[in-house]
Design a protein around this motif. Structure first.
Motif, PDB file in Angstrom:
ATOM      1  N   ALA A  29       0.846  -1.197   0.000  1.00 46.12           N
ATOM      2  CA  ALA A  29       0.000   0.000   0.000  1.00 46.12           C
ATOM      3  C   ALA A  29       0.876   1.240   0.000  1.00 46.12           C
ATOM      4  O   ALA A  29       1.982   1.246   0.547  1.00 46.12           O
ATOM      5  CB  ALA A  29      -0.921   0.004   1.215  1.00 46.12           C
ATOM      6  N   LEU A  30       0.361   2.297  -0.619  1.00 47.71           N
ATOM      7  CA  LEU A  30       1.069   3.574  -0.676  1.00 47.71           C
ATOM      8  C   LEU A  30       0.047   4.696  -0.573  1.00 47.71           C
ATOM      9  O   LEU A  30      -0.954   4.708  -1.300  1.00 47.71           O
ATOM     10  CB  LEU A  30       1.836   3.700  -1.998  1.00 47.71           C
ATOM     11  CG  LEU A  30       2.567   5.023  -2.253  1.00 47.71           C
ATOM     12  CD1 LEU A  30       3.690   5.223  -1.240  1.00 47.71           C
ATOM     13  CD2 LEU A  30       3.112   5.062  -3.683  1.00 47.71           C
ATOM     14  N   VAL A  31       0.292   5.630   0.345  1.00 48.39           N
ATOM     15  CA  VAL A  31      -0.567   6.801   0.518  1.00 48.39           C
ATOM     16  C   VAL A  31       0.270   8.040   0.244  1.00 48.39           C
ATOM     17  O   VAL A  31       1.335   8.221   0.841  1.00 48.39           O
ATOM     18  CB  VAL A  31      -1.156   6.864   1.945  1.00 48.39           C
ATOM     19  CG1 VAL A  31      -1.982   8.136   2.130  1.00 48.39           C
ATOM     20  CG2 VAL A  31      -2.009   5.632   2.212  1.00 48.39           C
ATOM     21  N   GLN A  32      -0.195   8.906  -0.667  1.00 49.32           N
ATOM     22  CA  GLN A  32       0.548  10.103  -1.037  1.00 49.32           C
ATOM     23  C   GLN A  32      -0.367  11.327  -0.990  1.00 49.32           C
ATOM     24  O   GLN A  32      -1.409  11.352  -1.651  1.00 49.32           O
ATOM     25  CB  GLN A  32       1.138   9.955  -2.442  1.00 49.32           C
ATOM     26  CG  GLN A  32       2.208   8.876  -2.555  1.00 49.32           C
ATOM     27  CD  GLN A  32       2.716   8.731  -3.965  1.00 49.32           C
ATOM     28  OE1 GLN A  32       1.955   8.522  -4.897  1.00 49.32           O
ATOM     29  NE2 GLN A  32       4.027   8.837  -4.134  1.00 49.32           N
ATOM     30  N   TRP A  33       0.046  12.317  -0.219  1.00 49.32           N
ATOM     31  CA  TRP A  33      -0.676  13.587  -0.127  1.00 49.32           C
ATOM     32  C   TRP A  33      -0.021  14.622  -1.037  1.00 49.32           C
ATOM     33  O   TRP A  33       1.208  14.681  -1.143  1.00 49.32           O
ATOM     34  CB  TRP A  33      -0.652  14.114   1.292  1.00 49.32           C
ATOM     35  CG  TRP A  33      -1.729  13.560   2.189  1.00 49.32           C
ATOM     36  CD1 TRP A  33      -1.636  12.481   3.027  1.00 49.32           C
ATOM     37  CD2 TRP A  33      -3.048  14.085   2.340  1.00 49.32           C
ATOM     38  NE1 TRP A  33      -2.820  12.289   3.686  1.00 49.32           N
ATOM     39  CE2 TRP A  33      -3.705  13.266   3.292  1.00 49.32           C
ATOM     40  CE3 TRP A  33      -3.744  15.150   1.774  1.00 49.32           C
ATOM     41  CZ2 TRP A  33      -5.021  13.484   3.683  1.00 49.32           C
ATOM     42  CZ3 TRP A  33      -5.055  15.385   2.155  1.00 49.32           C
ATOM     43  CH2 TRP A  33      -5.684  14.561   3.095  1.00 49.32           C
ATOM     44  N   VAL A  34      -0.840  15.438  -1.666  1.00 50.96           N
ATOM     45  CA  VAL A  34      -0.369  16.598  -2.427  1.00 50.96           C
ATOM     46  C   VAL A  34      -1.008  17.825  -1.791  1.00 50.96           C
ATOM     47  O   VAL A  34      -2.235  17.969  -1.818  1.00 50.96           O
ATOM     48  CB  VAL A  34      -0.756  16.505  -3.917  1.00 50.96           C
ATOM     49  CG1 VAL A  34      -0.339  17.781  -4.641  1.00 50.96           C
ATOM     50  CG2 VAL A  34      -0.116  15.285  -4.557  1.00 50.96           C
ATOM     51  N   PRO A  35      -0.231  18.707  -1.186  1.00 50.75           N
ATOM     52  CA  PRO A  35      -0.816  19.898  -0.565  1.00 50.75           C
ATOM     53  C   PRO A  35      -1.323  20.879  -1.613  1.00 50.75           C
ATOM     54  O   PRO A  35      -0.899  20.863  -2.765  1.00 50.75           O
ATOM     55  CB  PRO A  35       0.346  20.486   0.238  1.00 50.75           C
ATOM     56  CG  PRO A  35       1.570  19.999  -0.470  1.00 50.75           C
ATOM     57  CD  PRO A  35       1.231  18.646  -1.016  1.00 50.75           C
ATOM     58  N   ALA A  36      -2.224  21.746  -1.219  1.00 49.01           N
ATOM     59  CA  ALA A  36      -2.730  22.781  -2.119  1.00 49.01           C
ATOM     60  C   ALA A  36      -1.607  23.762  -2.429  1.00 49.01           C
ATOM     61  O   ALA A  36      -0.896  24.213  -1.538  1.00 49.01           O
ATOM     62  CB  ALA A  36      -3.902  23.508  -1.465  1.00 49.01           C
ATOM     63  N   ASP A  37      -1.446  24.080  -3.728  1.00 44.73           N
ATOM     64  CA  ASP A  37      -0.388  25.020  -4.105  1.00 44.73           C
ATOM     65  C   ASP A  37      -0.879  26.080  -5.083  1.00 44.73           C
ATOM     66  O   ASP A  37      -0.083  26.792  -5.687  1.00 44.73           O
ATOM     67  CB  ASP A  37       0.805  24.267  -4.701  1.00 44.73           C
ATOM     68  CG  ASP A  37       0.457  23.532  -5.984  1.00 44.73           C
ATOM     69  OD1 ASP A  37      -0.684  23.671  -6.474  1.00 44.73           O
ATOM     70  OD2 ASP A  37       1.335  22.819  -6.496  1.00 44.73           O
ATOM     71  N   GLY A  38      -2.206  26.187  -5.263  1.00 47.50           N
ATOM     72  CA  GLY A  38      -2.747  27.189  -6.160  1.00 47.50           C
ATOM     73  C   GLY A  38      -2.879  26.746  -7.591  1.00 47.50           C
ATOM     74  O   GLY A  38      -3.486  27.430  -8.405  1.00 47.50           O
ATOM     75  N   THR A  39      -2.302  25.579  -7.934  1.00 49.41           N
ATOM     76  CA  THR A  39      -2.383  25.098  -9.320  1.00 49.41           C
ATOM     77  C   THR A  39      -3.089  23.758  -9.442  1.00 49.41           C
ATOM     78  O   THR A  39      -3.512  23.395 -10.543  1.00 49.41           O
ATOM     79  CB  THR A  39      -0.964  24.958  -9.924  1.00 49.41           C
ATOM     80  OG1 THR A  39      -0.230  23.979  -9.171  1.00 49.41           O
ATOM     81  CG2 THR A  39      -0.245  26.288  -9.901  1.00 49.41           C
TER      82      THR A  39
END
Length: 221
Positions: A29-39
């Motif tokens: 299993a793999l969990v990946q977050w992408v934070p908000a960056d305006g794009t």
């Protein structure tokens, strides 16, 4: 990308439960977050669970099971995310990318295809009360005092019968077929039904001797 949620966010429980169940059954299993960056339209988290096909799985068209799902903050209150689209899947029987099923169905696939060598069976003895406190627990074997003997009941893939409920009626040397089921999961469900908290069965001396963690039940409609 990071495995840590951005400030103000937490990984949804449905994701952590799916990951925990996949790893319990020997999947990766793999969990990946992408934070908000305006794009990117806001913070989002992607979870992938899967495993490679092995020789024990027999001849298959595709090389693995792989499910990729995303929860996105778009249109949500601050700190919240919700499932985005259906997600994607590749399976040994349908190796091209296609729409992923619901999470509960993915858990059923994981349950039916644990990684070879994964330890998915727990051994007791534990009481019926303790057993019923375990989420999604399925009984595989229990025993109780009956007619002055210790009787065991369990599930077994019996020659000529298939998956069945079996009892020794207090005589371990003479196991008896009780009823058959269409699958291992159905046999375990039938045995587990005897242990429902609302059902008086077995008395205080009943112990659950083997059990497993099953997938979520199918949602009621």
């Amino acid at each position: 990308m990071t495995t840590t949620p951005p400030d103000g966010y937490t990984t949804p429980k449905i994701v952590t439960n799916l990951v925990a169940y996949a790893e319990y059954c020997g999947w990766q299993a793999l969990v990946q977050w992408v934070p908000a960056d305006g794009t990117n339209g806001g913070a989002h988290v992607t979870v992938q669970v899967g495993r490679k096909v092995t020789e024990e799985d027999g001849n298959r068209r595709g090389p693995w099971w792989l499910y990729k799902l995303t929860w996105h903050s778009r249109g949500c209150e601050p700190g919240k995310v919700r499932k985005f689209g259906t997600g994607l899947a590749q399976t040994p029987d349908k190796p091209q990318w296609h729409d992923a099923p619901a999470v509960w169905k993915i858990r059923q696939v994981i349950y039916e295809n644990p990684a070879p060598g994964a330890v998915t069976i727990f051994k007791g003895p534990i009481t019926k009360r303790e057993f019923n406190k375990i989420p999604c627990a399925r009984a595989l074997r229990f025993s109780r005092d009956w007619m002055g003997r210790r009787q065991s009941e369990w599930i077994e893939d019996m020659p000529g019968w298939g998956w069945s409920l079996v009892s020794d009626y207090g005589k371990p040397e003479h196991p008896c077929h009780v009823s058959r089921a269409d699958s291992r999961a159905m046999a375990a469900d039938h045995l587990t039904a005897f242990l429902a908290p609302t059902r008086a069965y077995g008395g205080d001396n009943l112990t659950v001797d083997e059990w497993e963690i099953g997938p979520w039940p199918m949602p009621s409609t």
